[in-house]
Design an enzyme around this catalytic site. Structure first.
Site, PDB file in Angstrom:
ATOM      1  N   ASP A 222      -9.248   3.892  -1.421  1.00  0.00           N
ATOM      2  CA  ASP A 222     -10.119   4.199  -0.294  1.00  0.00           C
ATOM      3  C   ASP A 222     -11.433   4.811  -0.748  1.00  0.00           C
ATOM      4  O   ASP A 222     -11.622   6.029  -0.732  1.00  0.00           O
ATOM      5  CB  ASP A 222      -9.384   5.124   0.682  1.00  0.00           C
ATOM      6  CG  ASP A 222      -8.125   4.450   1.215  1.00  0.00           C
ATOM      7  OD1 ASP A 222      -8.000   3.213   1.051  1.00  0.00           O
ATOM      8  OD2 ASP A 222      -7.265   5.154   1.775  1.00  0.00           O
TER       9      ASP A 222
ATOM     10  N   ASP B 251       0.862  -1.183   0.000  1.00  0.00           N
ATOM     11  CA  ASP B 251       0.000   0.000   0.000  1.00  0.00           C
ATOM     12  C   ASP B 251       0.906   1.244   0.000  1.00  0.00           C
ATOM     13  O   ASP B 251       2.122   1.131   0.115  1.00  0.00           O
ATOM     14  CB  ASP B 251      -0.861  -0.059   1.279  1.00  0.00           C
ATOM     15  CG  ASP B 251      -2.023   0.916   1.256  1.00  0.00           C
ATOM     16  OD1 ASP B 251      -2.239   1.579   0.235  1.00  0.00           O
ATOM     17  OD2 ASP B 251      -2.721   0.995   2.285  1.00  0.00           O
TER      18      ASP B 251
END
Ligand code: NAG
Ligand code: NAG
Length: 944
Positions: A599, A512
């Site tokens: 997200d 990430d």
């Protein structure tokens, strides 16, 4: 997962005020080169090809190109450039334009291509009247006009498919030395330098720009195109819109907190490939550049924005799309993909950048993630609850909190004291663990990664050459410079079992924050004047001895996942396939990792956006795509959660994930009726797990998207061009997820009317002839999915706790007949986890149905698409075999008009009479318990 601190997140959640802070990110106007280049609109290109310098050698034409200006009547050369035009296999050409003699080398993107592209022949057919005509071995032509420079690419039918520099927007800003300030006697500067060429500011951030302006741009026209697509990642529609009324599409990998929908803003990924499609043909371009890039689009057939302009220019409505790529640095390097069917352009692109290798099978099953499963007991309870509620799951994920205070390659000693035992408990049920590993490294004395990186100079440097110190999850952090081979090797070694105790072959990785995300940096990323490793060259010093972050930015994440993949494979000496998930993307990402859309939010709009976002990534080579199921921020109520599981079950990467501040939402935490619906969605995924696995095997061979736009399979059908709320899986299933609240019916488009295509509702086997739009009734349990007539889809009906436990289970084959009462399909079988398939340990079976017989055979021929594929693609091998214990439990034949009276199975020497049941009304014939082994070919004959 992300970001600016929990306090802020909590505050926003309470105020209910969600949304991106646009002020953190540049507009084109605030990005020096975008503003500069967008303002340049010359009537005539200054670039001229010097016909006296043309050389055609092998597959390459090289020539000098000059920029020219007029002083009165006199032509003067402003600058010298070197042009290379190469012919590549499979209808692809490449144009490279660099300065003939640059002050320093200009950056050439290093990792996007899957090796050197294979060459085709190139012949100079004519050179007259200031035009060169070149032909490759397949009959594609390039016509180059010398003055002003223009490239026209013609397909095999002789139609112009792509034009480069038609709109005179080819530019390469030459590198130059900053002039010394010279003052006159009064101390007034004479010859003042443009200060913006040598530094730029954004908010409180200063960019030193030591090389000055070095931007490049090119324009591309697609005659007859209805739409252009591609250049992910954006939250906009799948087809790209005209940008003249606002911002261009931006490609710059950024960690955008609470990204907004229908936007051209840059987010986590950047894949600079664009496809054009219309009823005449498909074509494409790949802009091979890793710097910040902006893309303008003008669709001349679109609405009224430009129609007056079009009428002026063309004297009427004409279909055509123009695009313009503008990058901050690099060279002009553009691949032209000449199609001319959609599958051809998609394949041409993956031929350059690679297809995804076969993923481990578990990665196509269901993943359960949350920021965070807090300790071993939590992991155990989640794991056990899946069993208690009879919901299949393959993977539990751990977000950043599992580490010892955000130090990667460590475990929190209190919360995760026995990781090896925790993993063993999961693997006993065929489950796996994925843990997060980010590229930022905590600057803490005594942390081995930090100390090694500091001692060996493995960190990215700041503009002064010191280790760059930014702010991320651990607080003060530095970032590994994966461009340095020693740093990448060191990082890869951290993944070895002995270096990361507690891990095993069943622990996989989530990379990430690799845009890279830097909370304290400009636009939440690294300063552009940071320094990266460049291979030492004799005599190189100063600006020649490093690359700036501006040159490599969009490629950083690719280097990160490449090192991870290397390490994850090396830890088993290449015996077991590794699964990696990445957030940042670039061209070539598919070779190393799967991708999720970052997200997102628990909102209906975000659910709907999952389809165009993954269609776009899939077309750009990245088939293994998904979105956080349920939405990362906020809490999904029952209906949204149900629809999201139903959608996710039919998208390539199927993972539920949620923000640390949101209410827990594992499937059993909803009321029983909802839990039952979530279970049902998961079980549908597992029933089709071998179908998914076969699709990904086929992608690894043919490079085509797994999740496809309708127009890939129905290219002439204009109504499909703007459809991005439904899609095809391979060429067999059509999926139209319900993404609207409170609906009792949805519009579905069933393509193929002219070809008399039949579709079958997979729940009822009801046959629906293609007819364009229809209204499909949807209760809360309904997922509109249709099987194409003429196809065979393999299923496994005995759903168990994990996909691994289903390996030996029997198959049901669903045969959906076409108008001619025939169908074909494929099935790929191997051990699901090792690389033995590269050594012929697999079955790739072809299944055909005709009224007289159904056969299951191991096709030994290479398919026509892959015969010339680059290395890395695996061919269908005639010696392949795999000793599967699976057998054939059932055949369902839908759409049967004249049912046979008898059926007989033939396998090896044996013949067996089979039982059949006809389900009248829906014309479904079920062949019961054929019992054939799937390890060997078989045939079933029918008599009437
Ligand atoms: C593994 O499973 C056993 C048996 O259920 C349990 O006692 C033990 O605590 C588990 N270990 C971990 C680390 O979760
Ligand atoms: C049926 O078969 C004919 C002849 O082989 C073929 O041309 C046609 O495309 C087929 N139709 C369908 C709907 O598959």
């Amino acid at each position: 997962m992300r970001t600016l601190g929990l306090v802020l997140v909590a505050a926003l959640a309470i105020s209910g005020c969600f949304g991106v802070d646009r002020n953190n990110f540049k507009t084109c106007e605030q990005s020096g080169f975008c503003k500069r280049l967008r303002a340049l609109k010359p009537e005539k290109s200054q670039y001229v090809l010097n016909l006296d310098t043309v050389i055609v050698h092998g597959n390459v034409l090289s020539a000098e190109v000059n920029t020219m200006d007029y002083e009165g009547d006199k032509k003067v050369v402003l600058w010298h450039y070197a042009l290379r035009l190469s012919a590549l296999v499979d209808g692809t050409f490449r144009i490279e334009i660099d300065e003939a003699d640059p002050l320093y080398p200009r950056y050439r993107t290093q990792l996007a291509l899957d090796g050197e592209p294979a060459a085709d022949g190139l012949r100079l057919a004519s050179n007259e009247n200031g035009k060169l005509t070149l032909i490759n071995t397949q009959g594609h032509k390039v016509v180059i006009t010398a003055d002003p420079l223009k490239f026209e690419f013609l397909n095999q039918k002789g139609e112009v498919a792509v034009v480069v520099n038609e709109n005179s927007q080819l530019f390469v800003e030459p590198l130059r030395v900053r002039k010394e300030r010279v003052d006159d006697e009064d101390g007034q500067a004479l010859d003042v330098e443009d200060e913006s060429a040598w530094s730029e500011n954004f908010k409180t951030h200063h960019d030193r720009k030591p090389r000055g302006n070095e931007a490049v741009s090119v324009d591309v026209s697609f005659p007859d195109a209805d739409h252009v697509y591609g250049i992910p990642q954006h939250t906009d529609r799948f087809f790209l819109k005209t940008t003249t009324d606002g911002e261009p599409y931006r490609l710059y990998n950024l960690d955008v907190f609470e990204y907004e929908l229908d936007s051209r803003m840059a987010i986590y990924g950047a894949v600079p490939v664009m496809y054009a499609h219309g009823s005449s043909r498909s074509a494409g371009v790949f802009w091979h550049n890793s710097a910040e890039t902006w893309v303008d689009v003008v669709n001349y057939a679109e609405g009224n924005v430009v129609s007056s302009l079009v009428n002026l220019v063309t004297g009427g409505q004409k279909r055509k799309v123009d695009a313009r790529f503008m990058s901050e640095s690099g060279i002009v390097d553009v691949f032209v993909l000449l199609g001319d069917r959609p599958a051809d352009v998609f394949r041409q692109y993956t031929r350059l950048t690679g297809a995804a290798p076969l993923p481990p099978k578990f990665s196509l099953a269901y993943h359960q993630s949350r920021w965070n499963y807090v300790d071993e007991a939590d992991v155990r309870s989640v794991d056990e609850n899946f069993d208690a509620h009879d919901i299949p799951a393959d993977v539990i994920w751990l977000d950043i909190e599992y580490t010892d205070r955000k130090k990667y390659f460590t475990w929190d000693p209190e919360k995760f004291p026995r990781p090896a035992e925790m993993v063993a408990n999961l693997t006993a049920k065929g489950r796996k663990l994925v843990v997060i590993i980010d590229p930022h490294i905590k600057r803490e004395a005594g942390y081995f990664v930090h100390e090694d990186a500091q001692d060996n100079s493995y960190y990215v440097k700041d503009k002064d050459g010191k280790d760059y110190d930014g702010w991320c999850w651990p607080g003060s952090s530095s970032y590994l410079d994966f461009f340095n081979p020693a740093a990448s090797k060191y990082y890869a070694e951290r993944y070895r079992f002995e270096n990361f105790p507690g891990t095993s072959k069943d622990v996989h990785f989530w990379n990430d924050m690799n845009e890279p995300s830097v909370f304290s940096g400009p636009e939440i990323t690294m300063p552009k004047d940071n320094r990266h490793y460049a291979p030492p060259v004799d005599g190189a010093d100063g600006l020649s001895s490093f690359w700036e972050h501006r040159h490599v930015h969009n490629e950083y994440g690719l280097w990160h996942i490449r090192a991870t993949k290397q390490g994850a494979m090396d830890r088993t000496n290449g015996k077991y396939r590794a699964f990696i998930l990445t957030r940042a993307t670039f061209a070539g990402t598919q070779r190393y990792a799967a991708v999720w859309t970052g997200d997102n939010m628990a909102e209906w709009g975000h659910l709907a956006a999952t389809v165009p976002m993954c269609l776009s990534l899939g077309a750009a080579g990245i088939s293994h795509c998904g979105a956080d199921v349920g939405g990362f921020f906020k809490y999904p109520e029952s209906e949204l959660m149900t629809r999201w599981y139903q959608a996710g079950a039919f998208q390539p990467f199927f993972r539920a994930h949620s923000h640390i501040e949101t209410k827990r939402r594992e499937p059993w935490l909803y009321e029983p009726a909802t839990t039952a619906l979530l279970r049902d969605a998961n079980r549908r995924r597992y029933a089709l797990i071998d179908f998914w696995y076969t699709l990904f095997y086929e992608h690894s061979i043919d490079g085509l998207p797994v999740m496809r736009p309708l127009w890939q399979e129905f290219p002439e059908e204009r109504d499909t061009y703007a459809i991005d709320d439904q899609y095809l899986l391979g060429d067999k299933l059509l999926v139209r997820p319900v993404t609207e609240p409170g609906v009792s019916s949805v519009k579905v488009y069933l393509p193929g009317k002219d070809a008399r295509v039949l579709w079958y509702d997979v729940d009822t086997y009801k046959m629906i002839p293609a007819q364009g739009y229809l209204n499909q009734d949807v209760n809360i349990a309904k997922i509109p999915v249709y099987q194409r007539g003429g196809s065979v889809v393999p299923r496994k009906e005995r759903v168990r706790r994990s996909s691994a436990l289903m390996a030996d289970d029997p198959y049901t084959l669903v045969v959906a007949l076409d108008h001619n009462n025939t169908a074909t399909g494929t099935l790929y079988i191997d051990d699901g986890e090792t690389t033995d398939y590269t050594d012929s340990q697999y079955i790739y079976a072809k299944i055909t149905y005709e009224p007289s017989a159904m056969t299951y055979s191991f096709d030994s021929r290479k398919s026509p698409h892959n015969s010339e594929f680059l290395s890395g693609f695996i061919f269908v091998n005639e010696n392949a075999h795999f000793p599967t214990r699976s057998w054939l439990e059932r055949i369902v034949i839908a759409g049967i008009k004249t049912p046979p009276k008898t059926a007989k199975l033939h396998q090896e020497e044996k013949q067996t009479a089979l039982q059949m049941t006809l389900h009248k009304g829906n014309d479904v014939l079920v062949v019961r318990k054929p019992g054939a082994s799937m390890a060997k070919p078989w045939k079933i004959t029918f008599s009437y």
